[in-house]
Design a protein around this motif. Structure first.
Motif, mmCIF file in Angstrom:
data_model
loop_
_atom_site.group_PDB
_atom_site.id
_atom_site.type_symbol
_atom_site.label_atom_id
_atom_site.label_comp_id
_atom_site.label_asym_id
_atom_site.label_seq_id
_atom_site.Cartn_x
_atom_site.Cartn_y
_atom_site.Cartn_z
ATOM 1 N N LEU A 133 -5.812 4.613 -3.991
ATOM 2 C CA LEU A 133 -6.244 4.018 -2.725
ATOM 3 C C LEU A 133 -7.614 4.591 -2.354
ATOM 4 O O LEU A 133 -7.973 5.683 -2.775
ATOM 5 N N LYS A 147 -5.136 -1.078 -12.842
ATOM 6 C CA LYS A 147 -5.766 -0.145 -11.920
ATOM 7 C C LYS A 147 -5.336 1.289 -12.152
ATOM 8 O O LYS A 147 -5.982 2.223 -11.691
ATOM 9 N N ARG A 171 0.837 -1.201 0.000
ATOM 10 C CA ARG A 171 0.000 0.000 0.000
ATOM 11 C C ARG A 171 0.873 1.253 0.000
ATOM 12 O O ARG A 171 0.578 2.232 -0.682
ATOM 13 N N THR A 172 1.958 1.180 0.754
ATOM 14 C CA THR A 172 2.864 2.329 0.780
ATOM 15 C C THR A 172 3.535 2.518 -0.582
ATOM 16 O O THR A 172 3.679 3.649 -1.043
ATOM 17 N N GLU A 185 -8.301 3.919 3.076
ATOM 18 C CA GLU A 185 -6.874 3.571 3.029
ATOM 19 C C GLU A 185 -5.992 4.819 3.123
ATOM 20 O O GLU A 185 -4.949 4.804 3.773
ATOM 21 N N LEU A 206 4.088 11.992 5.303
ATOM 22 C CA LEU A 206 3.574 11.083 6.319
ATOM 23 C C LEU A 206 4.708 10.368 7.037
ATOM 24 O O LEU A 206 4.492 9.485 7.849
ATOM 25 N N ARG A 261 3.809 5.803 -5.505
ATOM 26 C CA ARG A 261 3.561 5.965 -6.938
ATOM 27 C C ARG A 261 2.538 7.087 -7.187
ATOM 28 O O ARG A 261 2.735 7.935 -8.050
ATOM 29 N N ASP A 262 1.463 7.085 -6.403
ATOM 30 C CA ASP A 262 0.413 8.090 -6.601
ATOM 31 C C ASP A 262 0.906 9.489 -6.276
ATOM 32 O O ASP A 262 0.605 10.444 -6.979
ATOM 33 N N GLU A 283 -5.921 5.703 6.701
ATOM 34 C CA GLU A 283 -5.096 4.757 7.462
ATOM 35 C C GLU A 283 -3.600 4.998 7.223
ATOM 36 O O GLU A 283 -2.788 4.824 8.119
ATOM 37 N N MET A 284 -3.268 5.387 5.984
ATOM 38 C CA MET A 284 -1.864 5.693 5.686
ATOM 39 C C MET A 284 -1.342 6.793 6.605
ATOM 40 O O MET A 284 -0.170 6.818 6.958
ATOM 41 N N GLN A 317 2.268 1.868 -3.432
ATOM 42 C CA GLN A 317 1.279 2.485 -4.319
ATOM 43 C C GLN A 317 1.061 3.949 -3.957
ATOM 44 O O GLN A 317 0.831 4.793 -4.825
ATOM 45 N N ALA A 318 1.120 4.244 -2.660
ATOM 46 C CA ALA A 318 0.990 5.642 -2.239
ATOM 47 C C ALA A 318 2.146 6.462 -2.796
ATOM 48 O O ALA A 318 1.953 7.582 -3.270
ATOM 49 N N LYS A 323 7.149 8.569 5.529
ATOM 50 C CA LYS A 323 7.644 7.355 4.861
ATOM 51 C C LYS A 323 9.030 7.609 4.283
ATOM 52 O O LYS A 323 9.269 8.674 3.692
#
Lengths: 285, 236
Positions: B93, A281, A155-156, B97, A170, A161-162, B100-101, A158-159, A172
């Protein structure tokens, strides 16, 4: 009997391409890294396997060392490209592929240069057994990547990438995540290289060919970015699609260009009518 | 000692120096607004606090800790969150999500769910959208999601970079009202705004930046001072 041997041959190479597509999609689709160095990781895995197994190392050890070699190559490539994005990353990673190909061609004492390395021992005696082992590995790889991409790590990725800045604020560590994605992706490509070397039993610098790289991208784009299911379907379709051309009875001088035309038509058709691929997606941007 | 304090900060991007001896402070419970013309260095102030640009010299302290010695995730743990310019939501997302991130430093799932509930109290319009992909939200909703994601970190100080950018006037008013409400519940705010008139209404104190320096500092009456015209329109 000959036809079933042909099918087994196709099955083995399909598995290899599915591994390559799944691993490319991890970097390209899930993390958004336009990585044109993927074929180099494949080649590195194949060369490590060939050189070490010619020295008499046992198969399980060459397998592990090929995977580790791919991982190290991926992590090393992440450092100089840490600040590069999009087209710039694509160019730098393409440069990496060229450098690896040049090393394979010119470090003759190690790689025998353009002569290649013949007589690589086979992994197992029969192709049926080979199909079993490569299928098993492909399933393990698919499950592993599927688990990874569904986890909080995925998920991270993809985040990132987005929106990279959004992920940075955040807290990361974007670089560490990109390095992880590239490392895992590269080690799987190297595993595919391991299977390739033992199956074909001969490799030369053409394992770094851009044609194969384009094939891998076509698979990922057809199947859909950021979709593991798509990588499997795309890998199988793109690999098998030109096979029937063999049976039409064209001369080989026509079959080659016909393959290229077919790929071009598929890709153009996809980009016009279904730009996100079969299960994709996200857009390629 | 202030909550957040910048003393003679020089910062920029590599060789490009943007901030030149900037000093400012935010006290607990305040809304402080940074205004100024384009290129004055407003965003760079926020980025220097959040360690996203190079700080060459000066001192930045948050709750008496030296920010320059900390990592971004340490700052978040200390209670600072940044909502960057241009919303920066994760389009592929879902809204849930995305939220939550924001709370990934919290391992405890109960706390995460609690924070989602309290974030949704601030931004009730996100509630029916929880399963939607963030790219499908309107600009205003995305801004609320970006702010909500920052609230998931339970910040004591919220840094906002142009929250009204690109929003319709009505939505802009809504967003600014929400900022006021978040502040009333105890979160200090340091905000950069292009829309000076609207932002000043919210502010306890205002700093006006010009060419990487603090040119003016004052209360709500600051826009009526005649230096403001010079700063924005030039000619002296």
């Amino acid at each position: 009997m000959a036809f079933s041997a042909y099918l087994i041959h196709l099955g083995i190479l399909s598995c290899m391409y599915v591994m390559l597509a799944i691993s490319l999609n991890l970097a390209l689709g899930f993390t958004g890294m336009l990585n044109l160095g993927h074929v180099a990781f494949f080649g590195i895995g194949a060369y490590i396997t060939a050189i070490l197994s010619m020295q008499g190392l046992p198969l399980w050890l060459t397998c592990i060392l090929a995977i580790i070699g791919g991982l190290i190559a991926g992590i090393l490539l992440a450092f100089p490209t840490a600040r590069l994005r999009g087209d710039y990353l694509a160019l730098a990673t393409l440069g990496f592929t060229f450098i690896m190909a040049a090393i394979a061609r010119n470090w003759q004492s190690l790689t025998r240069g353009a002569l290649g390395i013949p007589g690589i021992p086979r992994l197992v005696a029969s192709n049926e057994q080979y199909l079993f082992w490569i299928s098993l590995s492909t399933v393990i790889v698919a499950l592993l990547v599927s688990w990874l991409t569904k986890s909080s790590i995925g998920r991270t990725l993809q985040a990132i990438r987005d929106d990279e800045l959004g992920a940075m604020v955040l807290g990361k560590n974007v670089f560490a995540y990109r390095m992880l994605a590239l490392g895992v992706s590269a080690s799987i490509a190297a595993l595919a290289g391991f299977f390739f070397a033992h199956f074909i039993t001969f490799i030369d610098p053409s394992v770094f060919s851009i044609d194969d790289l384009i094939l891998m991208f076509a698979m990922v784009i057809l199947g859909g970015l950021a979709s593991n299911k798509g990588s499997v379907i795309g890998g199988v379709i793109i690999f098998l699609l030109p096979e029937p051309l063999r049976f039409i009875g064209f001369s080989s001088s026509i079959v080659g260009p016909a393959r290229a035309i077919l790929f071009a038509l598929i890709l153009i058709g996809m980009l016009v009518y279904r730009p996100r691929g079969i299960f994709g997606k996200v857009d390629l941007s | 000692m202030s909550f957040l304090e910048l003393k003679n900060v020089c910062a920029g991007y590599g060789a490009l120096k943007v901030l030149n001896n900037v000093s400012l402070r935010v006290d607990p419970g305040e809304i402080v607004v940074l205004i100024g013309p384009n290129g004055a260095g407003k965003t760079t102030v926020l980025k220097s606090v959040f360690k996203l640009v190079d700080v060459y010299s000066g001192k930045i302290c948050f709750q008496e800790k030296d920010v320059r010695a900390l990592h971004t995730h340490d700052l978040i743990q200390l209670g600072m969150s940044l909502v960057p310019q241009g919303r920066q939501v994760f389009g592929s997302l879902t809204v849930r999500e995305n939220l939550e991130m924001g709370a990934y430093l919290t391992q405890d799932n109960d706390v995460v769910q609690e924070r989602i509930a309290s974030t949704l109290l601030q931004f009730p319009e996100l509630k029916p959208k929880m399963k939607d992909y963030a790219f499908a939200l309107s600009g205003g909703q995305q801004q609320m999601l970006a702010m909500g994601r920052a609230l998931m970190q339970d910040p004591k100080l919220l840094l906002l970079d142009e929250p009204s950018l690109g929003l319709a006037p009505k939505m802009m008013q809504t967003v600014l009202n929400r900022i006021k409400k978040i502040n009333e519940q105890g979160t200090s705010v340091l905000m950069v705004e292009q829309n000076a008139r609207q932002a000043v209404k919210l502010a306890d104190r205002i700093y006006v930046l010009e060419d990487g320096k603090v040119a003016l500092h004052g209360g709500k009456d600051i826009l009526s001072r005649k230096e403001i015209q010079h700063i924005y329109l030039g000619g002296r």
